[in-house]
Design a protein around this motif. Sequence first.
Motif, PDB file in Angstrom:
ATOM      1  N   LEU A 134       0.836  -1.215   0.000  1.00  0.00           N
ATOM      2  CA  LEU A 134       0.000   0.000   0.000  1.00  0.00           C
ATOM      3  C   LEU A 134       0.864   1.255   0.000  1.00  0.00           C
ATOM      4  O   LEU A 134       0.426   2.314  -0.456  1.00  0.00           O
ATOM      5  N   ASP A 135       2.065   1.135   0.529  1.00  0.00           N
ATOM      6  CA  ASP A 135       2.971   2.276   0.625  1.00  0.00           C
ATOM      7  C   ASP A 135       3.125   2.939  -0.750  1.00  0.00           C
ATOM      8  O   ASP A 135       3.483   2.266  -1.721  1.00  0.00           O
ATOM      9  N   GLY A 136       2.802   4.218  -0.833  1.00  0.00           N
ATOM     10  CA  GLY A 136       2.964   4.955  -2.084  1.00  0.00           C
ATOM     11  C   GLY A 136       1.766   4.851  -3.027  1.00  0.00           C
ATOM     12  O   GLY A 136       1.693   5.575  -4.020  1.00  0.00           O
ATOM     13  N   GLU A 137       0.811   3.950  -2.763  1.00  0.00           N
ATOM     14  CA  GLU A 137      -0.373   3.841  -3.636  1.00  0.00           C
ATOM     15  C   GLU A 137      -1.367   4.960  -3.305  1.00  0.00           C
ATOM     16  O   GLU A 137      -1.479   5.377  -2.151  1.00  0.00           O
ATOM     17  N   ARG A 138      -2.091   5.379  -4.316  1.00  0.00           N
ATOM     18  CA  ARG A 138      -3.039   6.482  -4.092  1.00  0.00           C
ATOM     19  C   ARG A 138      -4.420   5.951  -3.706  1.00  0.00           C
ATOM     20  O   ARG A 138      -4.954   5.041  -4.345  1.00  0.00           O
ATOM     21  N   LEU A 139      -4.974   6.559  -2.667  1.00  0.00           N
ATOM     22  CA  LEU A 139      -6.340   6.247  -2.208  1.00  0.00           C
ATOM     23  C   LEU A 139      -7.187   7.503  -2.342  1.00  0.00           C
ATOM     24  O   LEU A 139      -6.768   8.580  -1.906  1.00  0.00           O
ATOM     25  N   CYS A 140      -8.365   7.365  -2.932  1.00  0.00           N
ATOM     26  CA  CYS A 140      -9.317   8.478  -2.962  1.00  0.00           C
ATOM     27  C   CYS A 140     -10.478   8.138  -2.031  1.00  0.00           C
ATOM     28  O   CYS A 140     -11.172   7.143  -2.242  1.00  0.00           O
ATOM     29  N   VAL A 141     -10.681   8.951  -1.008  1.00  0.00           N
ATOM     30  CA  VAL A 141     -11.764   8.725  -0.049  1.00  0.00           C
ATOM     31  C   VAL A 141     -12.916   9.665  -0.407  1.00  0.00           C
ATOM     32  O   VAL A 141     -12.742  10.897  -0.407  1.00  0.00           O
ATOM     33  N   VAL A 142     -14.071   9.099  -0.713  1.00  0.00           N
ATOM     34  CA  VAL A 142     -15.219   9.919  -1.108  1.00  0.00           C
ATOM     35  C   VAL A 142     -16.118  10.104   0.115  1.00  0.00           C
ATOM     36  O   VAL A 142     -16.735   9.143   0.583  1.00  0.00           O
ATOM     37  N   GLY A 143     -16.147  11.340   0.630  1.00  0.00           N
ATOM     38  CA  GLY A 143     -16.856  11.625   1.886  1.00  0.00           C
ATOM     39  C   GLY A 143     -15.835  11.673   3.008  1.00  0.00           C
ATOM     40  O   GLY A 143     -15.208  10.655   3.316  1.00  0.00           O
ATOM     41  N   LEU A 144     -15.645  12.841   3.577  1.00  0.00           N
ATOM     42  CA  LEU A 144     -14.590  12.985   4.592  1.00  0.00           C
ATOM     43  C   LEU A 144     -15.169  13.363   5.951  1.00  0.00           C
ATOM     44  O   LEU A 144     -14.711  14.288   6.615  1.00  0.00           O
ATOM     45  N   GLY A 145     -16.219  12.618   6.361  1.00  0.00           N
ATOM     46  CA  GLY A 145     -16.749  12.777   7.724  1.00  0.00           C
ATOM     47  C   GLY A 145     -16.004  11.830   8.659  1.00  0.00           C
ATOM     48  O   GLY A 145     -14.811  11.570   8.469  1.00  0.00           O
TER      49      GLY A 145
END
Length: 309
Positions: A134-145
């Motif tokens: 996972l190190d260096g992989e991009r994560l997009c989180v939809v909804g930041l509550g």
Amino acid sequence: MQVRRLGIHESVSAVFPPERLRDALSDADPAVPVVGDDELGDCDAVVTFAYSDAFLDADLRWIHSIQAGYDRFPLDTFEERGVALTNSTGIHDTSVGEFAVGLMLSFARRLHTYVRNQQSREWSLPAWDEPFTLDGERLCVVGLGTLGQGIAERADALGMEVVGVRRSGDPTPHTQAVYTPDDLREAVSDARFVALAVPLTDETEGLVGAEEFDAMREDAYLVNVARGPVVAEDELVAALRDDEIAGAGLDVFEEEPLPDDSPLWDFEEVLVTPHRAAAERDYYRHIAGLVRENVERVTEGEEMTNRVV
Ligand code: NAD
């Protein structure tokens, strides 16, 4: 409003034994019995998992949902009838954050394939270039509550490059960039993982469908710990079948339990979990904390926290 009798609805047994919550609230002022639909008569308020029309028949003044999502409660009717609804947002950052990261770790480190092979006593090696970190992989989180930030914080700690989607577009901790929902497709386009953490609303129903899968990388994984209908499930199945994305970790579905004939059961790169991302043995303690605080606030004549209606 006065809370003299606060029922723990027996439907909470879907998540924990109702008696645990009753005992945890035994020091609170109101009487706290475990109740079924036909025992609500003397209650002013109820803590519940499910919605029941019996709540309106009993003329309850306050309903507390033990979930963060409140999509199955009739909000308009509550508003008209002056019934207060509170939810349990704010307590799932650690549990769901760890769960979402666990799904991502499983895909990257191939744990799900080893578990499957173990069932047939199979010592089988992955292709040399299949496992990744996972190190260096991009994560997009939809909804930041609560959920989204819980996921972002843990992914950041693992060295992931975290971006997010938020209505305001304002930055949040542990994200390197924040997009607005209008730019959702751009936000997901170069992510290895897309994690959904929005509530189910008119605005978010079907938020992720064919066009988003088309925009996503072919080696991307979807993680849905929000609500099933946030994703157009047929279009997800088509995207998985056509290899438009690599896989999905799914805790929530359009229909739950996931029907036996759903194609989602059969994909090698789909992890199906039974809507238990938030489950933990201390769940009832967190609920007791929220309920106790609101009982105190009501007694002091203050605004309740986590008020939905
Ligand atoms: P929350 O209210 O703390 O956060 C939700 C966030 O989503 C808010 O910041 C809100 O502004 C944002 N949002 C709303 N519409 C959006 C949109 N169109 N685009 C981008 N952001 C948007 O709630 P939470 O505790 O984080 O929970 C979120 C949802 O996750 C719940 O409503 C529930 O449905 C689901 N949930 C699932 C589990 C599970 O066990 N799988 C557990 C808890 C919560």
